[in-house]
Scaffold this motif. Structure first.
Motif, PDB file in Angstrom:
ATOM      1  N   ILE A 160      12.065  12.140 -12.966  1.00 39.31           N
ATOM      2  CA  ILE A 160      13.158  11.444 -13.132  1.00 39.31           C
ATOM      3  C   ILE A 160      14.301  12.212 -13.252  1.00 39.31           C
ATOM      4  N   HIS A 161      14.337  13.841 -13.726  1.00 36.36           N
ATOM      5  CA  HIS A 161      15.093  14.589 -13.807  1.00 36.36           C
ATOM      6  C   HIS A 161      16.144  14.872 -12.195  1.00 36.36           C
ATOM      7  N   ARG A 162      14.781  14.593 -11.277  1.00 31.78           N
ATOM      8  CA  ARG A 162      15.438  15.492  -9.896  1.00 31.78           C
ATOM      9  C   ARG A 162      16.380  13.878  -9.379  1.00 31.78           C
ATOM     10  N   ILE A 163      16.135  12.743  -9.919  1.00 33.14           N
ATOM     11  CA  ILE A 163      16.946  11.827  -9.623  1.00 33.14           C
ATOM     12  C   ILE A 163      17.813  12.074 -10.130  1.00 33.14           C
ATOM     13  N   TYR A 164      18.008  11.808 -11.802  1.00 33.79           N
ATOM     14  CA  TYR A 164      20.023  11.874 -12.380  1.00 33.79           C
ATOM     15  C   TYR A 164      20.263  13.103 -12.091  1.00 33.79           C
ATOM     16  N   GLN A 165      19.505  14.150 -11.676  1.00 38.03           N
ATOM     17  CA  GLN A 165      20.807  15.673 -11.419  1.00 38.03           C
ATOM     18  C   GLN A 165      21.702  14.977 -10.250  1.00 38.03           C
ATOM     19  N   GLN A 166      20.722  13.741  -9.710  1.00 35.63           N
ATOM     20  CA  GLN A 166      22.051  13.627  -8.295  1.00 35.63           C
ATOM     21  C   GLN A 166      22.807  13.288  -8.682  1.00 35.63           C
ATOM     22  N   PHE A 167      23.076  12.663 -10.229  1.00 36.59           N
ATOM     23  CA  PHE A 167      24.228  11.393 -10.444  1.00 36.59           C
ATOM     24  C   PHE A 167      24.783  11.765 -11.256  1.00 36.59           C
ATOM     25  N   SER A 168      25.142  13.475 -11.153  1.00 27.81           N
ATOM     26  CA  SER A 168      26.126  14.076 -11.754  1.00 27.81           C
ATOM     27  C   SER A 168      27.387  14.819 -11.664  1.00 27.81           C
ATOM     28  N   LYS A 169      27.295  14.297 -10.467  1.00 26.67           N
ATOM     29  CA  LYS A 169      28.304  14.688 -10.376  1.00 26.67           C
ATOM     30  C   LYS A 169      29.224  13.181  -9.155  1.00 26.67           C
ATOM     31  N   GLY A 170      30.479  12.886  -9.204  1.00 29.38           N
ATOM     32  CA  GLY A 170      30.977  12.263  -8.590  1.00 29.38           C
ATOM     33  C   GLY A 170      30.357  10.824  -9.064  1.00 29.38           C
TER      34      GLY A 170
ATOM     35  N   LYS B 204       0.727  -0.909   0.176  1.00 25.71           N
ATOM     36  CA  LYS B 204       0.054  -0.063   0.063  1.00 25.71           C
ATOM     37  C   LYS B 204       0.833   1.364   0.181  1.00 25.71           C
ATOM     38  N   LYS B 205       2.408   1.239   0.079  1.00 23.80           N
ATOM     39  CA  LYS B 205       3.577   1.814  -0.166  1.00 23.80           C
ATOM     40  C   LYS B 205       3.026   2.974  -1.761  1.00 23.80           C
ATOM     41  N   PRO B 206       3.334   4.230  -1.582  1.00 22.06           N
ATOM     42  CA  PRO B 206       3.503   4.832  -3.125  1.00 22.06           C
ATOM     43  C   PRO B 206       4.757   4.581  -3.418  1.00 22.06           C
ATOM     44  N   LYS B 207       5.493   4.323  -4.684  1.00 25.77           N
ATOM     45  CA  LYS B 207       6.460   4.014  -5.432  1.00 25.77           C
ATOM     46  C   LYS B 207       7.376   5.076  -5.346  1.00 25.77           C
ATOM     47  N   SER B 208       6.502   6.806  -4.866  1.00 25.15           N
ATOM     48  CA  SER B 208       7.810   7.117  -4.917  1.00 25.15           C
ATOM     49  C   SER B 208       8.218   7.436  -3.410  1.00 25.15           C
ATOM     50  N   GLU B 209       7.742   6.765  -2.627  1.00 22.31           N
ATOM     51  CA  GLU B 209       8.592   6.841  -1.515  1.00 22.31           C
ATOM     52  C   GLU B 209      10.073   5.610  -1.287  1.00 22.31           C
ATOM     53  N   LEU B 210       9.468   5.017  -1.887  1.00 27.67           N
ATOM     54  CA  LEU B 210      10.663   3.658  -2.182  1.00 27.67           C
ATOM     55  C   LEU B 210      11.804   4.120  -3.742  1.00 27.67           C
ATOM     56  N   LEU B 211      11.082   5.307  -3.830  1.00 25.29           N
ATOM     57  CA  LEU B 211      12.913   6.264  -5.440  1.00 25.29           C
ATOM     58  C   LEU B 211      13.355   6.970  -3.742  1.00 25.29           C
TER      59      LEU B 211
END
Length: 306
Positions: A186-196, A138-145
């Motif tokens: 999706i953009h928020r996720i991949y922005q976190q992967f843009s450095k390091g 019953k948990k929203p997928k956004s929380e898992l993300l």
């Protein structure tokens, strides 16, 4: 353990074969004893509480496939892997079982890689697709993300420390229904992967992510792979000259589900045409999708001959 010994031999054999056939970058972590999505379930501990076997990660995976011997915990649910005829084991978010990185299988394959001096890249199912395929109750997928993304970042940074220049993140769920809110996530996720992190080759397949091609091409990654067999709309879009000139364009022109009837003359013609729209030095030829389930031979196995 016999499984590990046989697995090491299989890995070395397939890597040598790919190198001998001229593959420029050998994919690592596309090998699985059972199922690549099950590997991801284990990697992030997205499994039922009590199913882990402390003796070895392979025993835990065996429990995930077969359930516990005492019958108290059932195996993971299976479903069809997108539009293929093959099935995968769905990760399961058990709130009693903390999400964490379990690198045993990935580290085992990287250790095997040390014996072969080939250029390589590591491949993983991306965070968006992993979450879409995970059973969350019953948990929203956004929380898992939100829970999984920092662990992906930790994993990518660790892989860079291990010397990996490229990581391929597979996102076939991009080719399913998306909306503007999903694109923002999706953009928020991949922005976190843009450095390091290592350079990222973003891969989507089994269809076209149209009408979001332009939005996805703007993600902060160094390369994008498109399935140009199942997604002909993508090919037309590339010819509009909107694909970023600074990114690697990976052309999935060889039918991954039927490589034996691949139209090589047609693929060569398309490549020649695309040279007029994108720099040749920024283009890579590939299969339309991973070859996870491709038979290694067209010959019938012994049990099929009866």
């Amino acid at each position: 353990m016999l499984f590990r010994s046989l697995g090491r031999k299989a890995l070395k054999s397939r890597w040598e074969l790919q190198h001998d056939l001229g593959v420029d970058s050998i994919p690592v972590n596309d090998f699985s004893f059972w199922d690549h999505l099950l590997d991801m379930a284990y990697l992030f501990n997205l499994i039922p509480l009590g199913i882990a076997d402390e003796t070895h990660w392979l025993m835990t995976q065996k429990n995930l496939v077969q359930g516990k011997a005492d019958g108290n915990i059932r195996p993971l649910t299976i479903r069809r892997w997108f539009n293929t005829n093959y099935f995968c084991f769905l990760p399961q978010w058990d709130l009693k079982n903390p999400i964490k990185l379990q690198m045993d299988k990935v580290n085992w394959e990287l250790e095997c890689l040390k014996s072969v001096p080939y250029q390589s890249h590591l491949t993983l199912i991306g965070p968006w697709t992993l979450v879409q395929l995970c059973e969350t109750g019953k948990k929203p997928k956004s929380e898992l993300l939100n829970e999984v993304t920092p662990l992906y970042l930790q994993l990518l940074k660790d892989l860079k420390k291990k010397g990996l220049e490229w990581v391929q993140l597979e996102e076939p769920s991009f080719c399913q229904e998306l909306d503007r809110k999903a694109l923002e996530g999706i953009h928020r996720i991949y922005q976190q992967f843009s450095k390091g992190c290592p350079k990222i080759m973003l891969s989507n397949y089994y269809d076209s992510p149209d009408p979001w091609l332009t939005d996805l091409s703007e993600l902060p990654v160094q390369g994008i792979h498109f399935d140009l067999v199942s997604g002909p709309a993508t090919l037309s879009w590339i010819k509009t000259r909107v694909f970023p000139k600074d990114k690697i364009l990976c052309l999935g022109l060889i039918n991954a589900q039927n490589i034996w009837s691949a139209g090589l003359a047609s693929a060569f013609k398309q490549i020649e045409i695309l040279k007029g729209f994108h720099s040749e030095s920024k283009m890579v030829l590939s299969t339309s999708a991973p070859l996870y389930h491709l038979p290694i031979s067209k010959k019938k196995e012994a049990w099929e001959k009866e």
